[in-house]
Design a protein around this motif. Structure first.
Motif, mmCIF file in Angstrom:
data_model
loop_
_atom_site.group_PDB
_atom_site.id
_atom_site.type_symbol
_atom_site.label_atom_id
_atom_site.label_comp_id
_atom_site.label_asym_id
_atom_site.label_seq_id
_atom_site.Cartn_x
_atom_site.Cartn_y
_atom_site.Cartn_z
ATOM 1 N N ARG A 298 0.809 -1.107 0.000
ATOM 2 C CA ARG A 298 -0.128 0.022 0.026
ATOM 3 C C ARG A 298 1.104 1.100 0.051
ATOM 4 O O ARG A 298 0.595 2.170 0.227
ATOM 5 N N ARG A 302 7.353 0.904 -0.784
ATOM 6 C CA ARG A 302 7.770 -0.491 -0.766
ATOM 7 C C ARG A 302 7.544 -1.212 -2.109
ATOM 8 O O ARG A 302 8.045 -2.270 -2.329
ATOM 9 N N TRP A 359 1.911 6.809 0.482
ATOM 10 C CA TRP A 359 0.840 6.041 0.527
ATOM 11 C C TRP A 359 -0.191 5.968 -0.685
ATOM 12 O O TRP A 359 -0.532 6.833 -1.330
ATOM 13 N N ARG A 361 -2.963 6.057 -2.144
ATOM 14 C CA ARG A 361 -4.414 6.469 -1.827
ATOM 15 C C ARG A 361 -4.798 7.614 -2.511
ATOM 16 O O ARG A 361 -3.842 8.669 -3.170
ATOM 17 N N LEU A 362 -5.841 7.960 -2.661
ATOM 18 C CA LEU A 362 -6.453 9.101 -3.405
ATOM 19 C C LEU A 362 -5.910 10.457 -2.781
ATOM 20 O O LEU A 362 -6.048 10.597 -1.537
ATOM 21 N N ASP A 363 -5.055 11.377 -3.451
ATOM 22 C CA ASP A 363 -5.019 12.819 -3.002
ATOM 23 C C ASP A 363 -5.169 13.632 -4.237
ATOM 24 O O ASP A 363 -5.408 13.321 -5.235
ATOM 25 N N GLU A 439 -9.768 12.990 -9.908
ATOM 26 C CA GLU A 439 -11.243 12.811 -9.394
ATOM 27 C C GLU A 439 -11.516 13.630 -7.816
ATOM 28 O O GLU A 439 -12.632 13.646 -7.461
ATOM 29 N N PHE A 440 -10.394 13.652 -7.375
ATOM 30 C CA PHE A 440 -10.409 13.942 -5.698
ATOM 31 C C PHE A 440 -10.260 15.342 -5.686
ATOM 32 O O PHE A 440 -9.555 16.218 -6.192
ATOM 33 N N GLN A 441 -11.465 15.818 -4.982
ATOM 34 C CA GLN A 441 -11.448 17.231 -4.467
ATOM 35 C C GLN A 441 -10.655 17.463 -3.181
ATOM 36 O O GLN A 441 -10.941 16.839 -2.420
ATOM 37 N N ASP A 442 -9.946 18.432 -3.317
ATOM 38 C CA ASP A 442 -9.035 18.657 -2.076
ATOM 39 C C ASP A 442 -9.839 19.212 -0.923
ATOM 40 O O ASP A 442 -10.714 20.303 -1.258
ATOM 41 N N VAL A 443 -9.828 18.718 0.124
ATOM 42 C CA VAL A 443 -10.685 19.327 1.234
ATOM 43 C C VAL A 443 -9.941 20.085 2.226
ATOM 44 O O VAL A 443 -8.784 19.844 2.555
ATOM 45 N N MET A 445 -9.753 20.420 5.193
ATOM 46 C CA MET A 445 -9.139 19.802 6.412
ATOM 47 C C MET A 445 -7.841 18.983 6.319
ATOM 48 O O MET A 445 -7.172 18.564 7.254
ATOM 49 N N ALA A 446 -7.738 18.242 4.881
ATOM 50 C CA ALA A 446 -6.545 17.571 4.692
ATOM 51 C C ALA A 446 -5.258 18.392 5.036
ATOM 52 O O ALA A 446 -4.159 17.823 5.469
#
Lengths: 530, 124
Positions: A298, A302, A359, A361-363, A439-443, A445-446
């Motif tokens: 993940r 690695r 990682w 994951r979506l960002d 696709e990912f909207q930045d929030v 809070m992130a």
């Protein structure tokens, strides 16, 4: 006796010492001298290749002592090639370290780098088994420093593991050398080969023990399954450029296996069979576990580490055959996989620097997404061995060389199925990181809770003090990207000039499988020695 | 003497291997030290065990002990001594930065602590 033979050892040693004694306070000077030193090393390596291309084995006797008593360095096609590969890789990666600013995140990066070069080149050139141990230690000690460069809890902890594992490996190496010395009474590799050749078969019990112990040591270095456990966490937590340089470290293990088991324990002896029976299954498992790791992980760091494990697996499949044709394939794939693994580590580091973590994951879309994703795409194709790059040619050569062996069905099915797994793993990683990012909207809070940067990103500068020149953000992303491009260009060149490179590899393999040339050069023809 | 030496090597190795497999870095450091002692003695034994014989040529002496293992052991001692120092410093660094002296990697080395998607954010 040509004194240039010892230059790849002396040059980095002197450069490292100069850097640490005179240029401690001046990073700019360190960079200039260190990169110039590596470029000079590359020049020397090219000259050495020209020397070795005659097919002769050149011997350098230290202190001019006669062979079994003094230490010898030797140069044949394989060692010249390995030195050149190391220097090329080091130069490109060093440019990256400079461009990305990694080299100013801790102390003595360039000095350690030079000592690492010294150890690796020495290991490739030495003709003495105990000297090989010493050079292994030199490169390991430098690598401990480089691996933990920049610090951070996770990296230090991985560093402790790495050191503990390799210390155990070193003690094993000494045990193997002790056994071999007790049986043969010599540590000079050529002399040992001559004595092993005349040893009666019923007296070889202890010799076999020594040979297998030595195999274990080199397997640790090459990260063969089941001795690979140190690699993923170490490489994933090492600084990007350091992990890229470490791509050649696993090859030191592979080189040592090729050298020892073609020269000292050559074909059709008892030992060779023992080793071959162990080596092929280990190589197949290494390949499978590496490629499954690529799919299962993940974390991008690695992923690159597991890809490196997988490439060692493919390489060792070819090495374990010990035929000239398979060795040819191994040499070609060795060049390819070193460049490709290193490029992948650098691209991953570029991602880390832009995204803040690795990682999968979506960002949000990272800056410079286009160029980084293009580099990742090219590198991933090279690493998994799809056409048009040299990985494909390398795998074809390996498959072709193993076509007529008994284990061919196993080898073919493993290589082909694991390639598919790796393609899927790379595609998944690439689409998650580069593609779906849109696709990912930045929030908001992130941004408020940043992940502590353990790998990759450009963190706060070191506390500026009088010892380190505080360069005003000298990190040049363009240079970093260009150095990855340089490695990819090497892979493209390897693809285009596959014919000449394969012929060179063929000559090298023939030289390796005819150890009498080597024995003659080292043991006979010793006029003028003390 | 052979029995004494070989059992000493065996016991040191066994203790070393056991300690290396522990989860705390202090035990691991001790274990590598034990192992290197065992290996040093083993290297001595590879030159055959002899008593009261010089390793260097002297007048009036006809039999010698093998000098090479002694040189090898010297090198090995220097290297293992230096490496123990490095390990201690690294273990100390990891302890101070990480808060504990466990050797194994924490879970956060393999998995992200909280995924932003799992936390229910983002995703247009």
């Amino acid at each position: 006796m040509n004194h240039i033979l010892i230059a790849p050892v002396i040059l980095p040693a002197v450069m490292g010492a100069l850097i640490i004694l005179w240029m401690r306070a001046d990073l700019l000077l360190q960079r200039v001298f260190s990169i110039a030193g590596t470029a000079l090393l590359l020049g020397v390596a090219i000259y050495l290749n020209w020397l070795a291309s005659s097919g002769e084995v050149l011997v350098y006797r230290l202190g001019n002592w006669a062979a079994p008593f003094g230490i010898v360095l030797m140069l044949d096609r394989l060692s010249a090639l390995m030195v050149a590969l190391t220097a090329t890789l080091a130069l490109a990666v060093q440019l990256y370290a400079f461009g990305s600013g990694w080299d100013r995140k801790g102390w003595h990066f360039h000095a350690l780098w030079q000592f690492q070069m010294m150890g690796v080149c020495g290991a490739f050139l030495t003709g003495d088994a105990f000297n090989l141990f010493v050079f292994f230690e030199v490169l390991l000690i430098a690598s401990y420093g480089l691996m933990t460069h920049g610090g951070g809890p996770m990296r230090l902890r991985a560093g402790v593991q790495y050191i503990a594992y390799n210390l155990a490996g070193s003690t094993l190496f000494l045990a193997a050398l002790g056994v071999l010395y007790a049986v043969t009474g010599t540590l000079n590799m050529a002399d040992m080969a001559a004595r092993v050749a005349v040893m009666p078969a019923e007296d070889t019990a202890l010799l076999r023990t020594g040979a297998v112990l030595l195999m274990l040591v080199f397997a640790i270095k090459a990260s063969l399954v089941p001795l690979h456990f140190w690699l993923p966490s170490t490489y994933a937590n090492a600084p990007g450029p350091v992990a890229a340089l470490f791509a050649v470290m696993t090859k030191v293990g592979v080189y040592a296996i090729i050298r020892f088991y073609t020269l000292v324990f050559p074909q059709d002896t008892v030992i060779e069979r023992v080793v071959m029976d162990l080596l092929l299954p280990a190589a197949l498992f290494t390949l499978a576990i590496g490629q499954i790791g690529v799919l299962g992980t993940r974390n991008l760091g690695r992923l690159a580490a597991f890809a490196a494990v997988g490439s060692v697996g493919t390489l060792m499949i070819a090495v374990s055959q010990f035929t000239p044709q398979a060795t040819t394939a191994a040499i070609y794939y060795l060049i390819h996989s070193t460049l490709a693994s290193a490029a992948l580590f650098l691209v991953v580091d570029m991602v880390g620097a832009r995204r803040g973590d690795l990682w999968l994951r979506l960002d949000s879309v990272m800056p410079g997404n286009g160029i980084v994703s293009a580099l990742f795409f090219g590198t991933a194709i090279a690493v998994v061995g799809m056409p048009p790059f040299s990985g494909f040619i390398g795998k074809l050569l390996v498959l072709d060389a193993t076509r007529e062996t008994v284990a061919a069905p196993w080898i073919w099915s493993t290589v082909i199925v694991t390639s598919l797994i790796a393609i899927y793993g790379m595609a998944r990683a690439g689409s998650l990181v580069f593609w779906k990012a849109y696709e990912f909207q930045d929030v908001p809070m992130a941004a408020a809770a940043p992940v502590p940067p353990s790998v990759g990103p450009i963190p706060a500068k070191l506390e500026p003090d009088e010892h380190i020149q505080d360069l005003e953000d000298a990190a040049s992303p363009a240079l970093a990207a260009a150095s990855v491009g340089l490695l990819l260009a090497g892979i493209v060149a390897l693809t285009i000039f596959a014919g000449p490179v394969t012929r060179f590899a063929q000559d090298t393999a023939e030289q390796l499988h005819n150890p009498s040339i080597y024995l003659g050069a080292v043991l006979e023809d010793q006029e003028g020695t003390k | 003497m052979e029995l004494l030496l070989s059992s000493a090597i065996g016991m040191l190795t066994a203790a070393g291997v056991y300690l290396i497999l522990r989860r705390r870095s202090f035990a691991v450091v001790l274990g590598t030290t034990m192992l290197s002692y065992a290996i040093n003695m083993f290297l001595f034994a590879t030159g055959r065990l002899v008593v009261d014989q010089p390793p260097i040529i002297q007048k009036g002496v006809t039999s010698y002990t093998d000098p090479l293992p002694q040189a090898l052991v010297l090198t090995a001692i220097v290297i293992s001594f230096g490496m123990t120092a490095v390990t201690v410093m690294m273990a100390l660094g990891a302890f101070l930065e990480g808060g504990d002296d466990r050797v194994d990697m924490p879970r956060s080395d393999r998995e992200p602590e909280v995924s932003r998607i799992d936390a229910g954010e983002g995703r247009a």
